[in-house]
Structure formats: structure tokens, C-alpha cells
Design an enzyme around this catalytic site. Structure first.
Site, short mmCIF file in Angstrom:
data_model
loop_
_atom_site.label_atom_id
_atom_site.label_comp_id
_atom_site.label_asym_id
_atom_site.label_seq_id
_atom_site.Cartn_x
_atom_site.Cartn_y
_atom_site.Cartn_z
N CYS A 123 -0.68 8.12 6.52
CA CYS A 123 -1.54 8.58 5.96
C CYS A 123 -0.78 9.71 5.50
O CYS A 123 -1.52 10.42 4.26
CB CYS A 123 -2.52 8.57 5.91
N PHE A 176 -3.16 -1.27 9.48
CA PHE A 176 -1.85 -1.41 10.31
C PHE A 176 -1.16 -0.03 10.62
O PHE A 176 -0.44 -0.86 11.45
CB PHE A 176 -1.56 -2.40 9.19
P1 NAD Z 1 -7.24 -1.69 4.60
O1 NAD Z 1 -7.64 -0.59 4.17
O2 NAD Z 1 -6.67 -2.78 3.77
O3 NAD Z 1 -7.36 -1.30 5.45
C1 NAD Z 1 -7.83 -0.95 6.84
C2 NAD Z 1 -9.19 -1.52 7.59
O4 NAD Z 1 -10.03 -2.12 6.66
C3 NAD Z 1 -8.19 -3.14 8.67
O5 NAD Z 1 -9.35 -2.79 9.96
C4 NAD Z 1 -8.88 -4.09 7.67
O6 NAD Z 1 -9.37 -5.53 8.47
C5 NAD Z 1 -10.04 -3.91 7.07
N1 NAD Z 1 -10.59 -4.65 5.85
C6 NAD Z 1 -9.52 -4.62 4.73
N2 NAD Z 1 -10.16 -4.94 3.78
C7 NAD Z 1 -11.41 -5.49 4.16
C8 NAD Z 1 -12.70 -5.42 3.41
N3 NAD Z 1 -12.54 -5.40 1.53
N4 NAD Z 1 -14.10 -4.98 4.05
C9 NAD Z 1 -13.74 -4.52 5.16
N5 NAD Z 1 -12.82 -3.72 5.73
C10 NAD Z 1 -11.59 -4.58 5.42
O7 NAD Z 1 -6.14 -0.34 5.16
P2 NAD Z 1 -4.52 -0.37 5.91
O8 NAD Z 1 -3.38 -1.70 4.99
O9 NAD Z 1 -4.25 -1.65 6.91
O10 NAD Z 1 -4.06 0.88 5.74
C11 NAD Z 1 -3.09 1.33 4.99
C12 NAD Z 1 -4.56 2.73 4.64
O11 NAD Z 1 -4.99 3.26 5.63
C13 NAD Z 1 -3.59 3.91 3.78
O12 NAD Z 1 -4.46 3.80 2.53
C14 NAD Z 1 -3.55 4.97 4.11
O13 NAD Z 1 -3.55 6.03 3.28
C15 NAD Z 1 -4.88 4.62 5.16
N6 NAD Z 1 -4.71 5.83 6.69
C16 NAD Z 1 -5.27 6.87 6.69
C17 NAD Z 1 -5.22 7.31 7.66
C18 NAD Z 1 -5.88 8.85 7.78
O14 NAD Z 1 -6.32 9.32 8.35
N7 NAD Z 1 -6.45 9.14 6.86
C19 NAD Z 1 -4.83 6.99 8.39
C20 NAD Z 1 -4.02 5.98 8.34
C21 NAD Z 1 -3.76 4.96 7.19
#
Ligand code: NAD
Length: 496
Positions: A281, A149
Site C-alpha cells: 500500500c 493479503f
Molecule cells: P481487500 O479489500 O480485497 O480485502 C481485505 C479484507 O477484506 C480481507 O480480509 C478480505 O477477506 C475482506 N473482504 C474482501 N471482500 C470483502 C467484502 N466484500 N466485504 C467484506 N470484507 C471483504 O484487499 P486485499 O486485496 O486483500 O489487499 C489489497 C488492498 O489493501 C489494496 O487496496 C491495498 O492498498 C490495501 N492496503 C492498504 C493498507 C493501508 O495501510 N492503507 C495496507 C495494506 C493494504
């Protein structure tokens, strides 16, 4: 109420209505939209559209692919403000920050426009008598991306521009929390002349992700999100024979040595920890103050925090917006309470700020001092406007903390000592290092990725490693002998 659909075969496609999710304006707390959640059948429709588009897209000349991406780049440039408004409305980040996101995404599109240069292979003439060898890069097929998100426009642009520039077709599953910005980009791609099916978007949640993971026609998957889900995606995807790169969460350390100019370090810490309400992140979430560095630094950070304007992202005076959901705001606030109970000093408690009385999902900037490595506020990724300060006696302890931390996305050092900075570059266990730069997100012609729990897979995202990820190489050995010289030879081919 706005209804937010899928994008399949070059046009918006309403969901089957069975499942959906609520989309909020985090600054007002109001629900503003309903987003369709794809069923497995709807995912299959998107994948089949991508598969149908694949053969003719991979045969489309590189120059034509570049031309379309270049037009997309121009459209994005023209629509920067529209896209930024969508980001602010559903994510909550302030308009200037949203424009920054668009700009960094645009860099990735610009990089992909020059992909012809990166798709070049190698050629060795006369490796043996009359024999030449050359390598070529070919696309993988249909590839998918699942995005978080916090950068709803930029992170998908880490993926699909390079993927399609390399000749693949793409299925995107963006975050269900702020789905309008990536959908708007689909319209721009179509306007740029991208043939239907080359990029598809399915809205949804785990049901859609699980189908992508098991779908036999998906060759590769790029994921960005939290660490537990990244690990699961990597294991399930590779278990199903797919190529996977899964970027996870982070705990980014900013080491401040005693010789660092206090104002410079305090400005950097505040900008990097509280920008986008800490929902990056690459946000700095832990300052490691070495020796006496903390004595002046902590009051300097606190003084700046009282001046940070927290408010709705569409107010030009706001510098920091709300958090993404009410539940997330409460979870982040819980860490401040937990840290106080565990013995940390709460230097600034943003839970008491007036803005928190509004219906939006706000939390003022929080600053915790005297944090130690055992406290939850340090061990967990908070992903909010909470900065922890750990005080250590020596540089070695700071580097050890970074090494022992389960994540390794970014790490920064602030110092005037070039020797110490160079040592840090050598020793810090993180994929991206900043020297007097608190958020060292690489430019588009390098690649982005962390170490340890911040990345599962071998290749970093976007830039040259993105091109490696989205292609496979083939090596061709060729000869054009005079047929009259042909003989039977059962020996293993060797060079002559
Ligand atoms: P999230 O892991 O909750 O969701 C990411 C994606 O996975 C979304 O599209 C979501 O719909 C999907 N998803 C959620 N739950 C799932 C499940 N149980 N099974 C399969 N798919 C699922 O992450 P978020 O809250 O959207 O974003 C924040 C996180 O992303 C933080 O941990 C942040 O550090 C990380 N992030 C990392 C980077 C990087 O480059 N390393 C960049 C941006 C964000």
C-alpha cells in the site's frame, strides 16, 4: 492438501465444512491448501470466547500482559525464518522481503511491550478545595481486526499486540488468500502463555466480516484493505455504533525535482515500485518528474528494470516474486494494454518476460511514460509491478496532482533543495511524507495512516494513536472530606 483452520479458545478449530477457499503457491500456480470459511455461528463462537476471556484479561496486571507479549516477541524473533517461509509460500514475496515484513511486525510487538508507559493517565491535585481530578484509560472490550493479503503477518501485528496490551480481547479475520502465517502467530501467542480466548482467529470471507460488523459484542473494528471495502466497513461499523478505523488503498507519488541525483532517484523508484511486485500500500506507483528530471530518470529506471531478477520467492537469486493470483496478474497486465491504447509510452513491457511463460502468476516489471491524470493506469490503484511516469513543468503542478488524487497515503520528494523539501512537507496532501525516502512507513512508535480515501476514521493505526483507538478515557473527580463539614447545596458544582 493442507487444511487451514480457525483458532478459537486457544486451539485450532476445524470449520463446519460447509464453505472453504483454495490457497495457492503463486510461484507455481498450484493449489497447496484449503482454508475454512467461517459461518456466522463460527464467528459467534470466536466472539463468545473473546468475551469470556475479557473480564479476567482486563484485570490482569499490565506487567503480566507485557511479560506475555515480551515472550511472544522472543518467539517471533526465534521463528523469523519459519514465518517468512510461510509468507513466501502463500503470498509469493521473496524470502528477504518476507523477513523484512516479520521485522516490521516485530517492531509493533516491541512497542506494545512498553504499553504501561502509554496507559498512564493525568492527575491534577487540588482542582478545587480538597478535590483532585485524574484520568484513566480503560479497554473497550472485544475488538476485531480484518486484514489484507499483502502483509499477512505484519498488518495483524499493527492491531492485536496493542489491542491486548491495552486489556482488550481480540478476534482476527485475516485474508483468505494467505492464511497460514497469521495462524502460526496464534500458536506462538499460546506458547508465550496468552490465556485462551484473548486472541481468536476466524478464517473466511465477507460472511465472517458481515457478522463481525453486526455482532453486538464487538466494540471496535480495525480494517485494512481496498478503499471501496474500507468505506463500506466504516459506514456499516459506525452505523452499528462501533468505533472503526478503516485503512484503504493508495496511489503514492514520488516527485523528482531536476536537481535530484539521477542514480539515487532511479534506485529509489525501482526499489519502491517493484518490491513485493508492487503489492504494497506504500509502493510508489506514480513518479512525477518535474521539468527536465524525466529525461535522464526514465532511461535510468528502465536500465535497472532489465536487471531485476523475477522468480520464485524461495530462490535466493529472486528479487521480485509473482502476484497473488492469476486473476490479479491478468488484471494488472490489462492496465499496460489500456495505457498503450490511451497514448502512454510503454517503455518496458513485463508481459513479454520469459518468466511469464511459467505456470506461476508472474508479470515482469512494466514502465509507462507520458501518463496523464485521466488515464486509468493513473486513476486506479493497480497494485502490481507497473510504474507510471507523469511529466509536469513545475513543482506546483506536482503538488496539485497529489492534492487532487482521491488517495493520500504516502508521498515522497527527491531533491537536494532543503527549502523545496520543507515546502513539500507542508503542502503534500498525504498522511505520510518521505524526503528522499520513497516508502515512508513510520516506525512503530509513530502511527500509520493516510488521508482522504486511504483512511476512514479519526485515528491512525499502531503506535500512540493505536493505544488511543483501543482505549477510552474516564475522568475521576475525588474528594475525601471530613464528614462533619457536609452540607446540602443545590447549586451547580463550582470551584472554590
Ligand atoms: P481487500 O479489500 O480485497 O480485502 C481485505 C479484507 O477484506 C480481507 O480480509 C478480505 O477477506 C475482506 N473482504 C474482501 N471482500 C470483502 C467484502 N466484500 N466485504 C467484506 N470484507 C471483504 O484487499 P486485499 O486485496 O486483500 O489487499 C489489497 C488492498 O489493501 C489494496 O487496496 C491495498 O492498498 C490495501 N492496503 C492498504 C493498507 C493501508 O495501510 N492503507 C495496507 C495494506 C493494504
Amino acid at each position: 492438501m493442507k487444511r487451514i483452520h480457525h483458532w478459537i479458545d486457544g486451539r485450532p478449530v476445524p470449520g463446519d465444512g460447509a464453505r472453504s477457499g483454495a490457497v495457492f503457491n503463486p510461484a507455481t500456480g498450484e493449489q497447496t491448501g484449503v482454508v475454512d470459511f467461517a459461518s456466522a455461528d463460527e464467528v459467534d463462537a470466536a466472539v463468545s470466547s473473546a468475551l469470556q476471556a475479557y473480564d479476567s484479561w482486563r484485570e490482569t496486571p499490565i506487567s503480566r500482559r507485557s511479560e506475555i507479549l515480551f515472550r511472544f516477541r522472543d518467539l517471533l524473533d526465534r521463528h523469523r525464518a519459519d514465518l517468512a517461509r510461510l509468507l513466501t509460500a502463500e503470498h509469493g514475496k521473496v524470502h528477504a522481503d518476507a523477513l523484512g515484513e516479520v521485522s516490521r511486525g516485530l517492531e509493533n510487538v516491541e512497542f506494545s511491550c512498553g504499553v504501561g508507559n502509554l496507559l498512564k493517565g493525568g492527575y491534577s491535585e487540588q482542582v478545587s478545595s480538597g478535590i483532585d481530578v485524574y484520568s484513566i484509560r480503560q479497554p473497550l472490550g472485544v475488538v476485531a481486526g480484518i486484514t489484507p493479503f499483502n502483509f499477512p503477518a505484519m498488518v495483524p501485528m499493527w492491531m492485536y499486540p496493542n489491542a491486548i496490551a491495552c486489556g482488550n480481547t481480540f478476534v482476527l479475520k485475516p485474508s483468505e488468500k494467505d492464511p497460514s502465517a497469521p495462524l502460526f502467530c496464534m500458536e506462538l501467542l499460546a506458547e508465550a502463555g496468552l490465556p485462551p480466548g484473548v486472541v481468536n482467529l476466524i478464517q473466511g470471507d465477507r460472511v465472517a466480516v458481515d457478522r463481525l460488523l453486526s455482532h453486538p459484542d464487538i466494540a471496535a473494528l480495525s480494517f485494512v484493505g481496498s478503499t471501496p471495502i474500507a468505506r463500506r466497513i466504516y459506514e456499516a461499523g459506525t452505523g452499528n455504533g462501533k468505533r472503526v478505523q478503516a485503512l484503504g488503498g493508495a496511489k503514492n507519488h514520488m516527485v523528482v525535482l531536476p536537481d535530484a541525483p539521477v542514480d539515487l532517484a532511479a534506485d529509489a523508484a525501482v526499489s519502491a515500485a517493484y518490491g513485493s511486485a508492487g503489492e504494497r500500500c506504500m509502493a510508489i506507483s506514480a513518479v512525477v518528474a518535474v521539468g527536465s528530471a524525466g529525461d535522464e530518470l526514465v532511461p535510468a529506471i528502465a536500465a535497472r528494470l532489465d536487471k531485476v531478477q523475477v522468480g520464485p520467492g524461495d530462490d535466493p537469486d529472486s528479487e521480485m516474486g509473482p502476484l497473488i493470483t492469476c486473476e490479479h496478474r491478468d488484471r494488472v497486465a490489462g492496465y499496460v494494454e489500456g495505457a498503450a491504447a490511451a497514448g502512454a509510452t510503454v517503455v518496458r513491457d513485463g508481459r513479454n518476460d520469459e518468466v511469464c511463460d511459467s505456470r506461476g502468476f508472474f508479470l515482469g516489471p512494466c514502465l509507462l511514460d507520458d501518463v496523464d491524470a485521466e488515464m486509468d493506469c493513473y486513476r486506479d490503484e493497480i497494485f502490481g509491478p507497473v510504474l507510471c511516469v507523469l511529466r509536469v513543468d513545475a513543482y506546483d503542478e506536482a503538488v496539485r496532482l497529489i492534492g487532487e488524487n482521491p488517495w493520500g497515503n504516502g508521498a515522497a520528494i527527491f531533491t537536494r533543495d532543503g527549502g523545496a523539501a520543507r515546502r513539500f512537507q507542508l503542502e503534500a496532501a498525504a498522511g505520510m511524507v518521505g524526503v528522499n525516502v520513497p516508502i515512508p512507513v513510520p516506525v512503530a512508535y509513530y502511527s500509520f495512516g493516510g488521508w482522504k480515501g486511504s483512511l476512514f476514521g479519526d485515528l491512525h493505526m499502531y503506535g500512540p494513536e493505536g493505544v488511543d483507538f483501543y482505549t477510552r478515557t474516564k475522568v475521576v473527580t475525588a474528594r475525601w472530606p471530613d464528614p462533619s463539614t457536609s452540607t446540602v447545596d443545590l447549586g451547580f458544582p463550582k470551584n472554590r
